[in-house]
Design a protein around this motif. Structure first.
Motif, PDB file in Angstrom:
ATOM      1  N   ILE B 511      33.803  43.851 -10.216  1.00 47.59           N
ATOM      2  CA  ILE B 511      32.368  44.160 -10.068  1.00 47.59           C
ATOM      3  C   ILE B 511      32.008  44.300  -8.593  1.00 47.59           C
ATOM      4  N   ALA B 512      32.490  43.377  -7.760  1.00 44.41           N
ATOM      5  CA  ALA B 512      32.197  43.461  -6.325  1.00 44.41           C
ATOM      6  C   ALA B 512      32.692  44.787  -5.759  1.00 44.41           C
ATOM      7  N   SER B 513      33.922  45.178  -6.126  1.00 43.59           N
ATOM      8  CA  SER B 513      34.475  46.432  -5.596  1.00 43.59           C
ATOM      9  C   SER B 513      33.639  47.621  -6.049  1.00 43.59           C
ATOM     10  N   THR B 514      33.035  47.520  -7.219  1.00 46.07           N
ATOM     11  CA  THR B 514      32.277  48.657  -7.744  1.00 46.07           C
ATOM     12  C   THR B 514      30.868  48.724  -7.163  1.00 46.07           C
ATOM     13  N   VAL B 515      30.162  47.581  -7.131  1.00 45.29           N
ATOM     14  CA  VAL B 515      28.749  47.650  -6.704  1.00 45.29           C
ATOM     15  C   VAL B 515      28.584  47.455  -5.201  1.00 45.29           C
ATOM     16  N   GLU B 516      29.669  47.066  -4.553  1.00 46.04           N
ATOM     17  CA  GLU B 516      29.709  46.880  -3.101  1.00 46.04           C
ATOM     18  C   GLU B 516      28.565  45.980  -2.595  1.00 46.04           C
ATOM     19  N   GLN B 517      27.717  46.482  -1.667  1.00 50.18           N
ATOM     20  CA  GLN B 517      26.735  45.599  -1.012  1.00 50.18           C
ATOM     21  C   GLN B 517      25.759  44.937  -1.999  1.00 50.18           C
ATOM     22  N   ARG B 555      35.404  43.050   1.391  1.00 50.95           N
ATOM     23  CA  ARG B 555      35.386  44.511   1.540  1.00 50.95           C
ATOM     24  C   ARG B 555      34.073  45.085   1.018  1.00 50.95           C
ATOM     25  N   ALA B 556      33.527  44.448  -0.036  1.00 52.27           N
ATOM     26  CA  ALA B 556      32.291  44.947  -0.636  1.00 52.27           C
ATOM     27  C   ALA B 556      31.079  44.650   0.250  1.00 52.27           C
ATOM     28  N   LEU B 557      31.002  43.422   0.748  1.00 50.59           N
ATOM     29  CA  LEU B 557      29.786  42.992   1.458  1.00 50.59           C
ATOM     30  C   LEU B 557      29.807  43.321   2.945  1.00 50.59           C
TER      31      LEU B 557
END
Lengths: 57, 733
Positions: B511-517, B555-557
């Motif tokens: 989920i983090a990789s997909t929605v990023e920030q 990487r996402a945030l």
């Protein structure tokens, strides 16, 4: 583990779910590695061209 | 105790005392003493390391054992001696090099295969199988005798266990030959000389072995055995599969003739054996040789899913699964509908057949893995919705626990979703709603016993795995559902169950990789769980998954991870220093430092001293070529070190450019004192891992990144970049 136990472990019906979990684990690691590599390469592509001074030596 | 003490050279008189028992004539009950002594020697041999025993001691042990196996001895003594010999074979390389001694051992073993005592025959055949694996190159003198002995035992021995061990001889021989062929293949590619030669015994004997396996093992099924029972027909089937790999094309005509004459036989054992033989043949011969047979067999196999015998249906479903796995491109388009519909129908059969059908559907879906993800439709789309409906129904059958049906069905669901075409996206989102509902329900089910609890966690782990797969598969389409998904995943983490937590962490990483920030809004709630995961030293898989997720989140945030960094870095440092944490986690921890450094760039400076010190410690680990596991581990560790250095250096470049100091090398004071160590490490990697593209790619990448960072200090640092190995690795890359 005896020879027969080891061989039995190869049997087609053994422990398939565990294998799937193992595969997911490996896939997650690979995805993370790829993401990291993409990011590094993106950084390298975007990075401003540094001014290179002539090396006197 | 003896094994421990001998290893430390602390009980030198032990072997002498034991061996004395074997020669003393006036002991009251000498057979009992000899049996116990040989058993003790056997246990010692089982636990001792090869180098713990010197040659004189090995010779003494072997003499005592061979003496114990004399034909005129009591059977209890002979059996104990045979067991000890089996355990000692690993030490006897020197004796196997000597023809007289080798022949003596082989004669003793061959004689024992004909003993009236079945225990002795079993151990003798097991020993011969071990000799085949340990001393393959010494077999030429004996192979003919071994061929006759094993084939006779497979066909005629009254004891099934003896026949199984004789089959095991051929399975071991196949594995050894496959290993040598693989070595030869990799040696050919690297253009060096191979040490071992494959004599191709299996290929030479295939025309004799295959009919024996087909007629004397495969048809001996035990109707009432459960699927994991290891018996003669299972051993024969595995051996046939290995022979197919080792001998390849040579066995195709014999197996196909057997299949043809038995697949429609009135006797179920014959039908099952023929389908099993066909399934085992699928991996080994040239694929093009199997094109016609696969096409001919498909309609029959599909019909056989409705056979009146469960074992026949089970094996037919398995064989269809193997075809989907290995020869999917050979399935004609027109066969797909009856195949999918019959496998779907088999999901309502007994749990055993249904579970096997899941395996086949999983493999069929996997065959679409290489199709482009963006493709509007694919050949599975017409069947996608009914199949998912049937599979989801199978997970809720009353007998879901049998034959791992529920797990198999969810894994098939995962594979179908992973490889869905664009037109099936609405169906995937519908499945997601079902999965969320099911995950939600797991928290309200009544839990009475420990078993109930365990079942709940197992189900949560499967449902989390589906959530992870859906998230990856639908990408941004997941966004509207994230609040609900994350809330449930956090509830799963709250249970602190290892298997469920691992899957939940992986799903959160997806989920983090997909929605990023946008993941930032979940961090407040997620962070305590992340920290707990990073400190879970007991369940290393959970720790490993949480380290991976920490990297995903960084990487996402990007810079938004900053408020959480101190604690994450502290945990990662503790992970590295903790000697009880499984070492498999540590390379990922190092890579995670790279993710953090790149995410927070300039702000990583405060962590640099401890990070660089640890990277240098990790880089100092040396490869001992004797320990294959360690060699593999160090390769992975080096990859982690390189990723960490890349993140750190790139982070410093960003810092310098943010401070407008790239021009004057803003990051250089931090890295310059470490350049000697970094380049020393790079040289080791280039020298020892030159054939690993990933390590070499990262090595040259790091050299480039260092050059970028230090460009204004060229004069000072050029000595590092001008080293021969640097120039060479760049040219090579």
């Amino acid at each position: 583990m005896s020879a027969l136990e080891a061989r039995a472990a190869q049997h087609r019906t053994s422990a398939r779910l565990e294998l799937h979990q193992e595969r997911r684990r490996k896939e997650a690691l690979k995805r993370q590695k790829d993401a990291r590599s993409d990011r590094s390469n993106r950084f390298r592509a975007l990075e401003p061209e540094p001014q290179i001074e002539v090396d006197q030596q | 105790i003896g094994a421990l003490e001998l290893q430390e050279k602390q009980w030198p008189e032990l072997l002498g005392q034991l061996l004395k028992n074997m020669t003393t004539k006036d002991v009251g009950n000498s057979n009992l003493t000899k049996t116990s002594t040989l058993e003790a020697l056997g246990y010692l041999c089982e636990d001792l390391e090869e180098e713990a025993v010197d040659q004189t001691e090995t010779n003494q042990i072997l003499t005592a054992i061979v003496d114990g196996m004399r034909e005129d001895g009591a059977i209890t003594v002979r059996v104990a001696a045979a067991r000890a010999l089996l355990s000692s074979l690993v030490f006897t390389r020197h004796n196997f090099d000597n023809e007289t001694e080798r022949t003596m051992i082989m004669q003793v073993l061959c004689t024992a295969t004909k003993s009236p005592d079945e225990q002795l025959r079993i151990i003798a055949f097991e020993s011969l199988a071990r000799v085949a694996a340990l001393y393959y190159e010494k077999l030429p003198q004996y192979i003919e005798a071994l061929f006759t002995l094993t084939l006779t035992a497979i066909q005629q021995d009254k004891d099934e266990q003896v026949s199984m061990m004789a089959v095991e001889f051929w399975s071991s021989l196949c594995e050894e030959e496959l290993e040598i062929l693989e070595e030869t293949n990799s040696v050919d590619q690297s253009r060096t000389l191979s040490h071992r030669q494959c004599a191709r015994y299996v290929c030479a004997a295939a025309s004799h072995i295959v009919p024996v396996l087909l007629q004397s093992t495969l048809v001996k099924q035990d109707e009432y055995a459960d699927e994991d029972t290891w018996n003669l027909s299972a051993a024969g089937a595995i051996c046939l599969g290995l022979v197919a790999q080792a001998a390849g094309d040579a066995i195709v005509p014999d197996v196909l003739a057997f299949v043809e004459s038995n697949i429609l036989h009135a006797e179920w054992r014959r039908r099952e054996a023929s389908i099993m033989a066909f399934g085992q043949l699928l991996d080994g011969p040239k694929p093009e040789l199997l094109t016609d047979p696969v096409q001919t067999a498909m309609p029959v196999l599909v019909r056989t899913l409705k056979d009146n015998h469960t074992l026949v249906k089970d094996t037919a479903a398995w064989t269809l699964g193997r075809i989907c796995e290995l020869h999917a491109q050979r399935i004609p388009q027109g066969y797909l509908q009856p195949l999918v519909e019959s496998l779907g129908g088999a999901l309502q059969d007994s749990a055993r057949v249904a579970s096997q059908s899941c395996f086949a559907l999983h493999n069929l879906a996997q065959a679409f893995e290489r199709a482009p993800r963006s493709r509007e439709t694919n050949a599975l789309s017409p069947f996608f919705r009914p199949l998912l409906t049937q599979l989801l129904a199978a997970t809720e059958r009353r007998d879901w626990q049998d034959h791992n049906l529920r797990g198999q069905a969810y894994e098939a669901v995962n594979m179908l979703i992973q490889n869905h075409a664009r037109d099936m996206r609405p169906v995937v989102l519908e499945v997601m709603q079902v999965v969320l509902q099911r995950l939600h329900s797991t928290f309200s089910t009544v839990v009475v016993s420990q078993d109930d609890k365990e079942e709940r966690y197992q189900l949560q782990s499967l449902l989390c795995s589906v959530m992870q797969v859906i998230t990856r598969a639908v990408d941004k389409d997941i966004e509207p559902f994230c609040d609900h998904i994350v809330a449930l995943l956090l509830q799963v983490l709250n249970n602190e169950h290892a298997i469920a937590s691992e899957e939940a962490f992986m799903a959160l990483g997806a989920i983090a990789s997909t929605v990023e920030q946008a993941f930032d809004k979940y961090m407040g709630d997620f962070f305590p769980f992340l920290i707990k995961g990073l400190r879970n030293y007991a369940d290393w898989q959970v720790c490993s998954a949480s380290v991976g997720t920490a990297g995903d989140v960084c990487r996402a945030l990007e810079s938004r991870i900053l408020p959480y960094c101190d604690e994450i870095v502290r945990c990662l440092l503790e992970d590295l220093q903790n000697p009880t944490l499984n070492r498999q986690v540590k390379p990922a921890v190092l890579s995670c430092f790279g993710d953090i450094a790149l995410a927070v760039s300039g702000n990583f400076v405060k962590y640099l001293p401890s990070t660089l010190q640890m990277l240098e410690q990790a880089a100092a680990m040396k490869i001992s070529p004797d320990d294959e596991d360690l060699v593999e581990y160090i390769t992975v560790l080096r990859e982690g070190i390189l990723e960490a250095y890349i993140g750190v250096v790139q982070g410093l470049v960003i810092r310098a450019s943010q401070l407008h100091r790239l021009h004057d090398g803003g990051g250089s004071p931090f890295i310059k004192p470490h350049l000697g160590n970094i380049f020393q490490f790079l040289e080791v990697v280039v020298n020892e891992n030159g054939d690993d593209p990933s390590l070499i790619k990262n090595s040259v990448g790091l050299i480039g990144d260092l050059a970028t960072l230090l460009v204004q200090h060229a004069e000072e640092v050029s000595v590092y970049f001008r080293q021969n190995f640097v120039v060479e690795v760049i040219q090579e890359a």
